[in-house]
Design a protein around this motif. Structure first.
Motif, mmCIF file in Angstrom:
data_model
loop_
_atom_site.group_PDB
_atom_site.id
_atom_site.type_symbol
_atom_site.label_atom_id
_atom_site.label_comp_id
_atom_site.label_asym_id
_atom_site.label_seq_id
_atom_site.Cartn_x
_atom_site.Cartn_y
_atom_site.Cartn_z
ATOM 1 N N LEU A 46 0.881 -1.263 -0.214
ATOM 2 C CA LEU A 46 0.046 0.077 0.192
ATOM 3 C C LEU A 46 0.886 1.281 0.017
ATOM 4 N N ARG A 47 1.978 1.154 0.826
ATOM 5 C CA ARG A 47 2.835 2.316 0.542
ATOM 6 C C ARG A 47 3.455 2.691 -0.460
ATOM 7 N N LEU A 104 -6.150 -6.357 -6.345
ATOM 8 C CA LEU A 104 -5.340 -7.246 -5.460
ATOM 9 C C LEU A 104 -5.700 -8.467 -5.632
ATOM 10 N N HIS A 105 -4.768 -9.253 -6.362
ATOM 11 C CA HIS A 105 -5.081 -10.711 -6.877
ATOM 12 C C HIS A 105 -4.890 -11.476 -5.340
ATOM 13 N N GLY A 119 -10.242 2.845 -4.124
ATOM 14 C CA GLY A 119 -10.885 2.485 -5.460
ATOM 15 C C GLY A 119 -10.295 1.078 -6.209
ATOM 16 N N TYR A 120 -9.412 0.376 -5.430
ATOM 17 C CA TYR A 120 -8.850 -0.813 -5.960
ATOM 18 C C TYR A 120 -10.029 -1.895 -6.031
ATOM 19 N N PHE A 121 -9.659 -3.039 -6.717
ATOM 20 C CA PHE A 121 -10.634 -4.267 -6.812
ATOM 21 C C PHE A 121 -9.985 -5.116 -6.153
ATOM 22 N N GLU A 155 -9.722 -0.008 3.235
ATOM 23 C CA GLU A 155 -8.670 0.966 2.872
ATOM 24 C C GLU A 155 -8.376 0.624 1.076
ATOM 25 N N CYS A 156 -8.530 -0.519 0.717
ATOM 26 C CA CYS A 156 -8.308 -0.610 -0.703
ATOM 27 C C CYS A 156 -9.623 -0.232 -1.356
#
Ligand SMILES: [Zn+2]
Length: 280
Positions: free
Chosen positions: A163-164, A177-178, A194-196, A189-190
């Motif tokens: 994340l950093r 994030l696989h 806006g992450y999947f 947080e993800c």
């Protein structure tokens, strides 16, 4: 001659009512021997409602193979990267930059839609490999931004640094994030960023309560599903060889955790997948 239980393929699960995408699989890797015939794998998946797949090539031979098979199998889109556990070897040999250059060249194929899997793996690589992994991860983030492709992240025991570094570099438009392995706080947080989050068979494991808690707080608009075949076979076939046709087991378990109808979840992961990678 009797086959060992590990070598036997689990039976096909009940087909899904609406087709979904396997967001991450390695059809070139046979876990206990040579990979099963590619066309057979794709057909078996289609029969249970898995009609689109993202094939991930995560070393140079596998990335080249992925670029080739995209031309002949319309069910496949592809992804290419140097896996975090391959990065220290390239760095030691002095050819990490050359490897990343080849990855970027392979990514120009029109059906190549993913840079990945890249990221950090502090489980399989020791402290001596961390520098090379981080350098490689930063390089892949750059490639994803230059090519406009989605970035699929491999994160094993490295949540904070993943994340950093994404924040430091500036994340590409679409981040996946696989095999998501974080907890509820990380899921939130993800989502905030806006992450999947792509969930694998691990979410069906008996001892995966924290992972199911993370899934439960993830909105449908951020969810994807994958096999990571031939690894991470969903329950009740854990330990046997995994393949894309087993994804209905994971989808049904996810629907139960989310307390949504199976068709609702199928619709969401199908639409999200096309949003991330574009049309097949
Ligand atoms: Zn993988």
């Amino acid at each position: 001659m009797a086959q060992s239980p590990r070598a036997q393929a689990p039976p096909a699960p009940e087909p899904l009512p609406i087709p979904v995408v396997d967001n991450h699989c390695h059809l070139d890797i046979g876990r206990d021997g040579p990979a099963v015939n590619l066309a057979d794998q794709i057909a078996a998946a289609a029969q249970v409602g898995v009609d689109r797949l993202v094939q991930i090539g995560c070393d140079l031979p596998s990335a080249r193979w992925t670029a080739q098979v995209l031309d002949t199998h319309p069910a496949l889109l592809g992804g290419v990267a140097v896996h975090p556990n391959e990065a220290p070897g390239h760095a030691a040999a002095g050819d990490l930059d050359d490897a990343l250059t080849e990855i970027e060249a392979l990514a120009t194929h029109p059906r190549m839609r993913v840079i990945g899997e890249s990221g950090l793996d502090y489980y399989r690589t020791g402290p001596e490999g961390v520098g090379a992994q981080q350098e490689s991860f930063r390089g892949h983030i750059e490639i994803a931004k230059r090519t406009g492709l989605a970035l699929q992240i491999h994160d094993r025991d490295a949540h904070e640094d993943v994340l950093r570094i994404l924040a430091e570099e500036g994340a590409p438009d679409r981040v996946v994030l696989h095999c998501f392995s974080g907890d509820m706080a990380m899921a939130r947080e993800c989502v905030r960023r806006g992450y999947f989050l792509s969930f694998a068979g691990t979410v069906t494991f008996k001892n995966a309560r924290d992972l199911r808690d993370a899934l439960a707080v993830t909105p449908l608009e951020h969810l994807l599903v994958e096999t990571d075949a031939p690894y991470l076979t969903p329950s009740p076939h854990r330990g046997q060889i995994n393949a894309p046709y087993l994804i209905p087991l994971t989808v049904r378990a996810m629907a139960t955790t989310l307390n949504v109808a199976v068709p609702t979840l199928c619709q969401a992961v199908s639409a999200n997948s096309e949003q991330v990678y574009g049309p097949w």
